[in-house]
Enzyme design. Structure first.
Site, mmCIF file in Angstrom:
data_model
loop_
_atom_site.group_PDB
_atom_site.id
_atom_site.type_symbol
_atom_site.label_atom_id
_atom_site.label_comp_id
_atom_site.label_asym_id
_atom_site.label_seq_id
_atom_site.Cartn_x
_atom_site.Cartn_y
_atom_site.Cartn_z
ATOM 1 N N ASP A 205 34.833 -23.540 14.292
ATOM 2 C CA ASP A 205 35.279 -22.274 14.855
ATOM 3 C C ASP A 205 35.533 -22.403 16.360
ATOM 4 O O ASP A 205 34.731 -23.004 17.081
ATOM 5 C CB ASP A 205 34.151 -21.253 14.617
ATOM 6 C CG ASP A 205 34.560 -19.837 14.929
ATOM 7 O OD1 ASP A 205 35.597 -19.395 14.407
ATOM 8 O OD2 ASP A 205 33.840 -19.165 15.694
ATOM 9 N N GLU A 250 39.771 -25.052 14.599
ATOM 10 C CA GLU A 250 40.572 -23.875 14.965
ATOM 11 C C GLU A 250 40.886 -23.981 16.464
ATOM 12 O O GLU A 250 40.017 -23.740 17.298
ATOM 13 C CB GLU A 250 39.793 -22.584 14.691
ATOM 14 C CG GLU A 250 40.621 -21.353 14.969
ATOM 15 C CD GLU A 250 39.817 -20.099 15.278
ATOM 16 O OE1 GLU A 250 40.362 -19.007 15.152
ATOM 17 O OE2 GLU A 250 38.640 -20.213 15.676
HETATM 18 O O1 TEU Z 1 38.041 -16.901 15.927
HETATM 19 C C1 TEU Z 1 38.110 -17.485 17.169
HETATM 20 C C2 TEU Z 1 39.336 -17.290 17.849
HETATM 21 O O2 TEU Z 1 39.529 -17.985 18.819
HETATM 22 C C3 TEU Z 1 40.307 -16.307 17.299
HETATM 23 O O3 TEU Z 1 39.846 -15.027 17.508
HETATM 24 C C4 TEU Z 1 41.608 -16.506 17.947
HETATM 25 O O4 TEU Z 1 41.491 -16.281 19.306
HETATM 26 C C5 TEU Z 1 42.605 -15.535 17.373
HETATM 27 O O5 TEU Z 1 42.712 -15.711 16.007
HETATM 28 C C6 TEU Z 1 43.950 -15.761 18.018
HETATM 29 O O6 TEU Z 1 44.528 -16.904 17.528
HETATM 30 C C7 TEU Z 1 36.945 -17.227 15.196
HETATM 31 C C8 TEU Z 1 36.950 -16.560 13.841
HETATM 32 O O7 TEU Z 1 38.094 -16.968 13.129
HETATM 33 C C9 TEU Z 1 36.890 -15.071 14.025
HETATM 34 O O8 TEU Z 1 36.909 -14.411 12.781
HETATM 35 C C10 TEU Z 1 35.608 -14.741 14.777
HETATM 36 O O9 TEU Z 1 35.560 -13.366 15.054
HETATM 37 C C11 TEU Z 1 35.533 -15.515 16.091
HETATM 38 O O10 TEU Z 1 35.755 -16.888 15.897
HETATM 39 C C12 TEU Z 1 34.172 -15.382 16.710
HETATM 40 O O11 TEU Z 1 33.257 -16.153 15.991
#
Ligand code: TEU
Length: 558
Positions: A205, A250
């Site tokens: 993440d 990610e």
């Molecule tokens: O998301 C992290 C994150 O960086 C995303 O919010 C990103 O910025 C956004 O999709 C734009 O591309 C992760 C998880 O996928 C999300 O569901 C969580 O809320 C977040 O981390 C916090 O843990």
């Protein structure tokens, strides 16, 4: 071609399926999905043809960010079952040829995590440095938040000790201090624990935030060194614990910045990264009815090492982020697919799934998924995409797309036998409600989206050219068409995708191919002979074709 390579580097021809145990299948009738329910659905997933399940966070949590706010990294949320149920699930999935990876959320914890409770109790807490603190008043950081409108800044004042702690995400998610060796030891221990219980790797993440050293003092930063050395160390630790395990990161940044997270041409950091650029440009292309944005993405995509891989996707559990398209691109896609304010979030994303964006048009839905599977890389499905689920905008925000899986037209979509008001999330209503869109009906309909998706899984798996090969965008005269070719050793697959409602004929010139060659259709019966390296191929409105370049001596199944 060495077909046996595809088993060693399994992730290059995997089909990944993301699901949340919470909303997948409830077996004990309490309204919340559970591991036992999921285990009962492994055969459905095996039948669909996916080869790797990505579990969204299933750890104990106060659930203020759908489980991304963790209070114990070493356990299963009791609502979903026990560690025992988890292990039984992994074992059953493995038996059906399915690997399991899970979210590794180590940028932050919940503020209810015992580490944070201790850290905030006193400046002398032994765990104080697990988190990132500052004593002076922070400047305005409202521009740096990830969730504008839901966060005011990235530093939160803590009454108890009179200092501020860093939180890149919600203020109930304090960031862990990665410069602290004790934190890094814990991260390794967490990974080791779940690998020992059978995981084949992790979806990591928020990688750029996890690796950043914001708030560290000079000495800490110096001792930590280059964050990429740390990521490289994590990857080798992973490899020592389980040789074939992967890190799927990610990293939602522009292409040019993604290379560093792969470890450059050495490919010794993240094994895979989501292709946010291509995903966003697929939507821009569809909004414009013009394939050029996605063609450009493929041309601009950096070349990665042999063992690295792109993960292609259409939608995920978060908002459909359009940030990389810039303001004009965001506006265009908003106008086409999410004009109402309640469909939009953070000024950059849509809280919708694809089918309602295109008013349920099966041609556009199928074209987009055909393209996702045909793009060089490894496809990642989000649960429910295979049957064309929609969203429930009344839920609001990112949660709108996280409604229960629609298994049948029966009570509660066959997801749970609990009273409807006990369901963990409300169901989709309207034209894409369970009575119209569900797995059971589609299983019995050979022309369903479910069976189409299963065909895509099968053809993708049989075409390692796509997962492994080199690719090129083919020149042809139609701006609304993407034609690309993936080649691995001496074998090629050509894919055509039409982003407009107008049918057309695509002339292809494949100069390097001569002799007795047929372009064999992989998604429909038939084939087109090449004449002097040329062929004319017809495409329906929003049509798509996959063609294997087939020589007379071909031994593979057509
Ligand atoms: O998301 C992290 C994150 O960086 C995303 O919010 C990103 O910025 C956004 O999709 C734009 O591309 C992760 C998880 O996928 C999300 O569901 C969580 O809320 C977040 O981390 C916090 O843990």
């Amino acid at each position: 071609m060495r077909i046996t390579d595809t088993s060693d580097l399994w992730w290059k021809t995997a089909v990944i399926y993301c699901l949340d145990v919470e909303t997948f299948m409830d077996w004990n009738g309490d309204g919340v999905g559970d591991f036992e329910g999921l285990s009962h659905r492994i055969d459905y997933l095996a039948d669909l043809g996916i080869t790797c399940i990505w579990l969204m966070p299933f750890y104990p949590t106060p659930d203020r960010d759908d489980g991304y706010d963790i209070i114990d990294f070493y356990d299963v949320d009791p609502r979903f079952g026990t560690l025992g149920d988890f292990v039984e699930f992994v074992r059953t999935a493995n038996d059906r040829g399915i690997r399991v990876i899970a979210d590794l959320v180590v940028n932050h914890t919940s503020d209810q995590h015992p580490w944070f409770k201790s850290a905030r109790s006193s400046k002398d807490s032994p765990l104080r440095d697990f988190y990132v603190w500052r004593s002076d008043e922070p400047p305005d950081t409202s521009e740096e938040v990830v969730f504008p409108g839901e966060q005011e800044g990235i530093w939160e004042y803590d009454e108890q000790t009179g200092e501020y702690f860093l939180h890149r995400f919600y203020k109930h998610q304090p960031d862990l201090n990665v410069t602290n060796p004790a934190v890094r030891d814990e991260v390794a221990r967490i990974m080791g624990f779940w690998l020992q219980l059978g995981l084949s790797g992790f979806r990591v993440d928020a990688v750029p935030f996890f690796l950043e050293t914001l708030g560290a003092d000079e000495a800490e930063e110096k001792a930590f060194g280059d964050p990429h050395d740390y990521q490289r160390a994590l990857r080798s630790f992973l490899g020592r614990r389980r040789g074939d395990a992967i890190l799927l990161g990610e990293v939602a940044v522009p292409y040019e910045d993604q290379m560093a997270y792969f470890g450059g041409s050495d490919g010794d950091e993240l094994t895979m990264q989501f292709d946010f650029e291509a995903m966003e440009r697929m939507f821009l292309a569809l909004a414009r009815q013009d394939a050029q944005p996605i063609a450009d993405a493929l041309r601009e995509r950096p070349e990665i090492s042999r063992e690295s891989q792109w993960a292609t996707f259409v939608r995920n559990h978060d908002e459909l982020s359009l940030e990389l398209l810039g303001e004009d691109g965001i506006r265009e896609v908003f106008e086409a697919f999410g004009p109402e304010e309640r469909m939009q979030v953070y000024g950059r994303g849509l809280v919708r799934r694809l089918p309602p964006m295109v008013d349920g048009d099966p041609r556009q839905i199928r074209m987009m998924y055909s393209l996702m599977f045909a793009l060089p890389g490894t496809p990642v499905l989000f649960y429910g995409e295979e049957i064309g689920m929609g969203e429930n905008l009344d839920v609001g925000g990112r949660e709108s797309v996280r409604t229960p899986m629609q298994w049948s037209s029966g009570r509660n979509a066959g997801f749970s036998s609990a009273p409807e008001d006990k369901l963990v999330m409300p169901l989709v209503e309207g034209g894409l409600a369970p009575e119209h869109i569900n797995a059971e009906d589609q299983r019995h309909d050979p022309d369903s989206l479910l069976n189409f998706t299963a065909t895509l899984c099968r053809r993708f798996r049989e075409s390692p050219e796509i997962g492994w090969g080199e690719y090129e965008v083919l020149e042809q005269p139609h701006s609304n068409v993407l034609a690309h070719r993936c080649t691995w050793h001496d074998s090629s697959v050509i894919a055509l995708h039409n982003f407009s409602a107008e049918p057309c004929t695509v002339p292809l010139e494949l100069k390097d191919l001569d002799g007795d060659i047929i372009l064999n259709d992989l998604l429909q019966p038939g084939g087109t002979p090449l004449e002097n390296g040329r062929a004319e191929l017809t495409l329906d409105g929003y049509g798509y074709r996959w063609l294997r370049v087939t020589r007379p001596e071909e031994l593979r199944l057509g």
